[in-house]
Write an enzyme that holds these catalytic residues in place. Structure first.
Site, short mmCIF file in Angstrom:
data_model
loop_
_atom_site.label_atom_id
_atom_site.label_comp_id
_atom_site.label_asym_id
_atom_site.label_seq_id
_atom_site.Cartn_x
_atom_site.Cartn_y
_atom_site.Cartn_z
N TRP A 104 -44.66 -88.61 3.80
CA TRP A 104 -45.07 -88.78 2.40
C TRP A 104 -46.24 -89.76 2.29
O TRP A 104 -47.14 -89.56 1.48
CB TRP A 104 -43.89 -89.20 1.53
CG TRP A 104 -42.82 -88.16 1.46
CD1 TRP A 104 -41.54 -88.28 1.90
CD2 TRP A 104 -42.94 -86.81 0.97
NE1 TRP A 104 -40.85 -87.10 1.70
CE2 TRP A 104 -41.69 -86.19 1.14
CE3 TRP A 104 -43.99 -86.08 0.42
CZ2 TRP A 104 -41.45 -84.86 0.77
CZ3 TRP A 104 -43.75 -84.76 0.05
CH2 TRP A 104 -42.50 -84.17 0.22
N ASP A 174 -44.69 -95.69 -3.85
CA ASP A 174 -43.95 -94.44 -4.01
C ASP A 174 -42.49 -94.79 -3.80
O ASP A 174 -42.07 -95.11 -2.69
CB ASP A 174 -44.44 -93.43 -2.97
CG ASP A 174 -43.67 -92.11 -3.02
OD1 ASP A 174 -42.71 -92.00 -3.82
OD2 ASP A 174 -44.02 -91.20 -2.25
N LYS A 198 -34.27 -87.15 -6.66
CA LYS A 198 -33.44 -87.82 -5.66
C LYS A 198 -32.45 -88.78 -6.30
O LYS A 198 -31.26 -88.68 -6.06
CB LYS A 198 -34.32 -88.56 -4.65
CG LYS A 198 -34.90 -87.58 -3.63
CD LYS A 198 -36.37 -87.66 -3.49
CE LYS A 198 -36.87 -86.48 -2.65
NZ LYS A 198 -38.30 -86.54 -2.46
C1 LIG Z 1 -39.56 -86.19 -2.18
C2 LIG Z 1 -40.63 -87.19 -2.03
C3 LIG Z 1 -41.93 -86.92 -2.44
C4 LIG Z 1 -42.36 -85.60 -3.02
O1 LIG Z 1 -41.89 -85.44 -4.29
P1 LIG Z 1 -42.27 -84.17 -5.19
O2 LIG Z 1 -41.60 -84.52 -6.47
O3 LIG Z 1 -41.68 -82.96 -4.53
O4 LIG Z 1 -43.73 -84.10 -5.30
C5 LIG Z 1 -42.87 -87.93 -2.30
N1 LIG Z 1 -42.55 -89.11 -1.78
C6 LIG Z 1 -41.29 -89.40 -1.36
C7 LIG Z 1 -41.00 -90.74 -0.78
C8 LIG Z 1 -40.31 -88.45 -1.48
O5 LIG Z 1 -39.06 -88.73 -1.06
#
Ligand SMILES: *Cc1c(COP(=O)(O)O)cnc(C)c1O
Length: 362
Positions: A104, A174, A198
């Protein structure tokens, strides 16, 4: 069929109480005679839902007054581009520092490169991202427009124990896979973003928390929909918001508050993770893949000695009602994602199942 324990990395489990409330309100939301899905986003009923969601999130994360909260779309992946579009131009030279702790982070780096000069100040790629690099203040460029980290690495199962000191350079995080799972001091960040699927709610809503002074500096090429300021000015309703996911997120916030908030949830999360890691550390055949100090509370990757055993484990676990344990291909083996909504009993059931598997296979 009874509900199973779902260890998916995302979309992932939601609290059963939340699903029940959503089900009971499906046809008639609080005497409106309509479902939330059918409502105008300008209706009083929906505006109240959106306001409550923001108020609850502010309370849960203790978000200071000088931060704006946005409910957007496009997932964390859209933030990989929105962050540089809005922040890269803050300083002459359009520079940003990144820490590469996995897939990511890499994707975020890839997008940022389209809009400025990216420096990767540290990476854990040398050991397949099974640790968090040590970060010191001198590694960060004081002239950078921002510095970016991924607080929890969903695929590799690592987590920052402490935040880097980036001085006056705004820290952008993030937080997709660990928002609301442990306490953070929001004032340490310039921007926090997270996709909902999540730890928050259904896929489709993305949370952005941004310090006010970082608004309004977007690059000229920024499409209207990708500017933070326009969403702030329109209270996340510049266009039609993701109404239903936002409503379910609001229910999750209610649930979390009733559970005692983030601090109480963190205790439960630490307990769940400890249960699993203690078993892994004592096991003869199962092995955690992450250096102890950096282990995630949310995503726990582990392996068995052979691919045959990994395959057999996943298959038998599924039959026992423990689903989605197959690991990401870049780590192999298994991964148990144990977000807020995973009850302690789910982790206990997994550990019991692993013990049984071990006694049959060693
Ligand atoms: C799942 C995830 C993403 C991607 O998220 P989307 O909503 O599918 O764009 C980005 N960063 C992290 C840390 C993630 O766990």
């Amino acid at each position: 069929m009874p509900r199973v324990y779902n260890f998916s990395a995302g979309p992932s489990m939601l609290p059963e109480e939340v699903l029940k409330t959503a089900a009971s309100e499906m046809l008639d939301y609080q005497n409106t005679g309509t479902s939330v899905m059918e409502m105008s986003h300008r209706s009083n009923a929906f505006i109240a839902i959106a306001k409550d969601a923001e108020t609850l999130l502010r309370e849960l994360m203790e978000i200071p007054e000088n931060y704006k909260v946005l409910f957007l779309q496009g997932g964390a992946s859209t933030q990989f581009a929105m962050v540089p579009l809005n922040l890269m131009g803050r300083k002459e030279g359009k520079k940003a520092d990144f820490v590469n702790t996995g897939m990511w982070s890499k994707k975020a780096i890839g997008e940022a490169k389209k809009f400025g000069t990216v420096k990767v100040v540290a990476t854990s790629e040398d050991k397949n991202f099974n640790y968090i690099p040590t970060l010191t203040k001198d590694m960060f460029d004081p002239q950078a427009s921002y510095a970016h980290i991924t607080t929890n690495n969903t695929i590799f199962g690592t987590r920052y124990r402490e935040l880097p000191d980036t001085g006056d350079v705004p820290l952008v995080a993030d937080m997709s896979s660990n928002i609301l799972s442990e306490r953070y001091d929001v004032s340490k960040f310039g921007v926090i973003y997270a996709g909902a699927q999540k730890n928050i709610g259904p896929a489709g809503v993305t949370i952005v928390i941004i310090r006010e002074d970082l608004l309004g500096g977007e690059l000229d090429i920024t499409p209207t929909m990708l500017g933070y300021k326009v969403h702030v000015e329109n209270e996340s309703m510049y266009n039609t918001p993701p109404c239903y996911p936002l409503y379910v997120a609001k229910l999750v916030f209610d649930w979390l508050k009733a559970k005692g908030g983030v601090a109480a949830m963190q205790k439960v999360n630490e307990e769940k993770a400890a249960m699993l890691y203690e078993f892994l550390d004592g096991s003869k055949i199962f092995k955690g893949t992450v250096e102890k100090e950096y282990r995630s509370l949310m995503n726990v990757p582990f392996v068995l000695p052979s691919d045959d055993l990994n395959g057999a484990f996943v298959k038998q676990a599924t039959a026992a009602g423990l689903i989605n344990l197959k690991g990401h291909r870049s780590v192999g083996g298994m991964r148990a994602s144990i977000y807020n909504a995973m009850p302690v009993e789910g982790v206990r059931a997994l550990v019991e199942f692993m013990k049984e598997f071990e006694s049959k296979n060693s």
